[in-house]
Design an enzyme around this catalytic site. Structure first.
Site, PDB file in Angstrom:
ATOM      1  N   SER A   3     -10.727  -7.722  11.485  1.00 51.79           N
ATOM      2  CA  SER A   3     -11.322  -9.114  13.003  1.00 51.79           C
ATOM      3  C   SER A   3     -12.139  -9.467  13.077  1.00 51.79           C
ATOM      4  O   SER A   3     -13.120 -10.423  13.119  1.00 51.79           O
ATOM      5  CB  SER A   3     -12.028  -8.191  14.395  1.00 51.79           C
ATOM      6  OG  SER A   3     -12.932  -6.629  13.655  1.00 51.79           O
ATOM      7  N   THR A   4     -11.879 -10.176  10.965  1.00 47.12           N
ATOM      8  CA  THR A   4     -13.415 -10.816  10.245  1.00 47.12           C
ATOM      9  C   THR A   4     -12.375 -12.488  10.034  1.00 47.12           C
ATOM     10  O   THR A   4     -13.333 -13.198   9.499  1.00 47.12           O
ATOM     11  CB  THR A   4     -13.437 -10.580   8.668  1.00 47.12           C
ATOM     12  OG1 THR A   4     -12.150 -10.023   8.365  1.00 47.12           O
ATOM     13  CG2 THR A   4     -14.557  -8.995   8.953  1.00 47.12           C
TER      14      THR A   4
ATOM     15  N   GLY B 222      -8.948 -14.742  11.856  1.00 46.62           N
ATOM     16  CA  GLY B 222      -7.985 -15.340  12.542  1.00 46.62           C
ATOM     17  C   GLY B 222      -8.184 -14.247  14.089  1.00 46.62           C
ATOM     18  O   GLY B 222      -8.725 -14.764  14.686  1.00 46.62           O
TER      19      GLY B 222
ATOM     20  N   TYR C 166       8.385  -7.920   6.989  1.00 51.01           N
ATOM     21  CA  TYR C 166       7.174  -8.238   7.978  1.00 51.01           C
ATOM     22  C   TYR C 166       7.327  -8.382   8.844  1.00 51.01           C
ATOM     23  O   TYR C 166       6.949  -7.100  10.205  1.00 51.01           O
ATOM     24  CB  TYR C 166       6.910  -9.621   7.422  1.00 51.01           C
ATOM     25  CG  TYR C 166       5.926 -10.089   8.746  1.00 51.01           C
ATOM     26  CD1 TYR C 166       4.528  -9.419   9.030  1.00 51.01           C
ATOM     27  CD2 TYR C 166       6.215 -10.463   9.723  1.00 51.01           C
ATOM     28  CE1 TYR C 166       3.991 -10.175   9.915  1.00 51.01           C
ATOM     29  CE2 TYR C 166       5.617 -11.192  10.973  1.00 51.01           C
ATOM     30  CZ  TYR C 166       4.295 -10.894  11.074  1.00 51.01           C
ATOM     31  OH  TYR C 166       4.051 -11.248  11.947  1.00 51.01           O
TER      32      TYR C 166
END
Length: 263
Positions: free
Chosen positions: A15-16, A18, A154
């Site tokens: 959560s740092t 985007g 992905y």
């Protein structure tokens, strides 16, 4: 509609920046005390200072640990033993031809994108069940259903997230804990901006590059543009509120209409 999260604690992994940052900010605006997660204390503390500057009075705390490793997840849980809301947002992506993806890369993608959420749900889920209330949300992707040829590894991990989420929802059924997945479409985060540059998508500013990428690579999009992180965060935050108490075991789309199937 009851969207008050006062008195609730939340952890948003990755959560740092985007989407994770936008989710943390939105949960904080609803009254939750939110733990910001990243791999280093320096970046986590800088993010908390930024959030406090944008949202005076909201409660944010540090949750340091590399959740893509068993040791990092254990470190995080030890420092933050209880949460009411778990957002499994941490994830990585990288465009690479299928035949060039080595075993080591497959394992790294599974560790970060799949095992991180499994470890944390296993750590926090029982406490939620015991207390009779909790929210677990996996941030998957429309790529879970439309496997992207440019990054198959992905897409496969995002499909796995849907399976884990549904299985966990079945496991905690009737407990007061809900488990859901959110499927964003292409979203204008810092990572996607770098991705667009590496793919050489279009000319002009990021908005123009994003529209060119959508036109060429996601032509079924009804939105015809990249989503904003805040647009994804709004859906995630709703799922965490008392208002969404009857929504569980679901995979909810914020994909701009990319997926054409109706169910």
């Amino acid at each position: 509609m009851d969207i008050d999260l006062k008195g609730r604690s939340a952890l948003v992994t990755g959560s740092t920046g985007g989407i994770g940052y936008a989710i943390a900010k939105t949960l904080g605006s609803l009254g939750a005390a939110v733990a910001i997660n990243g791999r280093t204390g320096e970046r986590v503390n800088a993010t908390i200072e930024r959030l406090r500057g944008e949202m005076p009075g909201a409660a944010f705390m540090a949750g340091v640990g590399d959740v893509g490793t068993e040791e990092g997840a254990a470190e995080l849980v030890a420092s933050l033993p209880k949460v009411d809301i778990l957002i499994n947002n941490a994830g990585i992506f990288e465009p690479k031809p299928f035949f060039d993806i080595a075993d080591q890369e497959w394992r790294r993608f599974f560790e970060v994108n799949v095992m991180s959420g499994i470890r944390l749900a296993r750590a926090y889920g029982p406490g939620m069940v015991e207390r009779g209330w909790g929210r677990i949300v996996f941030i998957a992707s429309e790529s879970a259903i439309n496997i992207p040829v440019e990054m198959v590894h992905y897409g496969v991990t995002k499909t796995a997230q849907l399976a884990v989420s549904r299985g966990l929802a079945e496991t905690v059924g009737g407990s007061g804990v809900t488990v859901n997945s959110v499927l964003p479409g292409p979203t204008l985060t810092e990572g996607v901006a770098d991705f667009l540059e590496s793919m050489g998508s279009g000319e002009g500013d990021l908005d123009a590059k994003g529209r060119a990428f959508i036109a060429e690579n996601r032509p079924t999009s009804l939105l015809k543009r990249l989503a904003q992180p805040e647009e994804v965060a709004n859906m995630v935050a709703y799922l965490c509120t008392p208002a969404a108490s009857a929504t569980t075991g679901a995979a909810l789309r914020v994909d701009g209409g990319v997926l054409r199937n109706i169910a």
